[in-house]
Enzyme design. Structure first.
Site, PDB file in Angstrom:
ATOM      1  CD  GLU A  94      -2.890  -1.180   2.313  1.00 33.00           C
ATOM      2  OE1 GLU A  94      -3.100  -0.106   2.913  1.00 33.00           O
ATOM      3  OE2 GLU A  94      -3.599  -2.194   2.458  1.00 33.00           O
ATOM      4  CB  CYS A 107       3.101   7.384   3.136  1.00 31.95           C
ATOM      5  SG  CYS A 107       3.527   6.166   4.356  1.00 31.95           S
ATOM      6  CB  CYS A 114       7.113  -5.048   9.135  1.00 29.58           C
ATOM      7  SG  CYS A 114       8.511  -4.470  10.138  1.00 29.58           S
ATOM      8  CB  CYS A 118       6.025  -2.474  16.650  1.00 30.95           C
ATOM      9  SG  CYS A 118       7.722  -2.152  16.145  1.00 30.95           S
ATOM     10  CB  CYS A 121       2.757  -1.748  14.008  1.00 32.14           C
ATOM     11  SG  CYS A 121       2.934  -1.629  12.214  1.00 32.14           S
ATOM     12  CB  CYS A 336       0.810   6.011  11.427  1.00 27.29           C
ATOM     13  SG  CYS A 336       1.478   7.509  10.820  1.00 27.29           S
TER      14      CYS A 336
END
Ligand code: SAH
Ligand code: SF4
Length: 352
Positions: A94, A107, A114, A118, A121, A336
């Site tokens: 994305e 962005c 990932c 975290c 996230c 985010c």
């Protein structure tokens, strides 16, 4: 090279020069191609009429012009646009376009998923598939530019999409070389920001190689808490991270941005704010507070407006420039930490 063909956007200009020469063409042809791709932003070889017909036919046969397919686009009521692209192996990534005149930020993602997990996230909660190539990174820019039409122009690039860019160093650097090349897209290093959770050896290399802006995702002022929220902290603890930031070869007048996601009852107290102030005291920096953006299945909550402002006040009173990031595109899961590609079962927004 994939399925025997070359993704044309996966070349930096020096690489392209070498490649066209190997094809028996003159070196300057590379510059023409580079301009077509990144200045004119053409969408096919047909549009490159200053290249001979036979060369175009050859390029058509041996290259992949577009490696991403735009699958979906969501428009937020605040003007933010989320683009979902499918890669050639079927994974999705994305990119998010955030208009904030006169700044128009794109962005970009650097990985499919990932690996760092975290706690707060969404991308991290879905695991890791692979690194993106430089071509796949740069093509997010080319395709969004195409989708936007002639206006508005993208003025800033932030590596804050899916993935940890400093775990994909080689391709990150090659994509930066393309973004910064004055013969192509020609972005100023002042308009590019790489966000990292703090991969210390890679931070050093980035600082020595490219004077772009650095954002460090901190999120906690003590190792005890950061170990929980950002598991890579166990490998690169706060004292070492802060030392690396102090030693970072910051260009004149630049500051490191520290990002701090505010999680209700977890890291948002007066105590945490004061700890943060003393941790950051030796660094030329600013702080960007990001109130938590929820996602399906998340257990954290966003603090109250009052708490957010009180946290900011502590930092401001100690002369630390501190902004609160207004969450853009919340209604389209573009804010985010909300990006997921097709790594989850999310089909569209009605499911949530
Ligand atoms: N991996 C890099 C870059 C991508 S994340 C990094 O972590 O820095 C971009 C930013 O979004 C990071 O600061 C990250 O901490 C933040 N973020 C992640 N999940 C979030 C969430 N649910 N709410 C608000 N911000 C989040
Ligand atoms: Fe990865 Fe950044 Fe998400 Fe952490 S916040 S899991 S490093 S994308």
């Amino acid at each position: 090279m994939r399925d025997g063909r070359y993704h044309i956007r996966n070349f930096t200009l020096p690489e392209l020069e070498e490649w066209v020469q190997r094809l028996g063409e003159k070196r300057y042809r590379a510059r023409q191609i580079f301009q077509h791709l990144y200045v004119r932003n053409v969408s096919s070889w047909d549009a490159c009429t200053d290249l001979s017909k036979s060369f175009r036919a050859k390029l058509e046969a041996i290259t992949i012009f577009d490696a991403l397919v735009l699958k979906k686009e969501f428009c937020s009521s605040d003007g933010t646009r989320r683009f979902v692209f499918e890669l050639r192996d079927g994974y999705q990534i994305e990119s998010v376009f955030i208009p904030d005149p006169p700044r128009y930020t794109l962005c970009v993602s650097s990985q499919v998923g990932c690996p760092l997990g975290c706690a707060f996230c969404y991308t991290g909660s879905l695991g890791y598939r692979r690194n993106l190539t430089a071509g796949e990174i740069i093509e997010q820019y080319s395709q969004v530019r195409r989708a936007l039409g002639s206006k508005p122009r993208i003025t800033n690039i932030v590596f804050m999409g899916m993935g940890e860019p400093l775990l994909n160093e080689k391709e990150l650097y090659r994509s930066l070389a393309i973004f910064l090349d004055s013969r192509g897209v020609s972005f100023s290093h002042r308009r590019i920001t790489v966000s990292t959770v703090g991969i210390i050896p890679a931070m050093r290399r980035l600082g020595e190689s490219y004077p772009v802006n650095l954002a460090v995702s901190l999120h906690a002022p003590t190792d005890e808490l950061r170990n929980e929220l950002v598991p890579i902290n166990k490998r690169y603890p706060l004292s070492e991270l802060i030392r690396a930031c102090r030693e970072y070869p910051l260009p004149r007048r630049k500051r490191i941005t520290f990002e701090y996601v505010l999680l209700k009852g977890v890291n948002d107290s007066e105590f945490h704010a004061r700890k943060l102030v003393s941790l950051l005291a030796p660094i030329r920096c600013k702080v960007n507070l990001i109130p938590f953006n929820p996602f399906p299945g998340s257990s954290f909550e966003r603090p109250s407006e009052e708490r957010i402002l009180a946290f900011q006040r502590v930092l401001l009173d100690c002369n630390i420039t501190t902004t609160i990031r207004t969450s853009r595109g919340l209604d389209i899961l573009a804010a985010c930490g909300q990006l997921a590609g097709n790594l989850d079962a999310r089909e569209d927004l009605r499911q949530w």
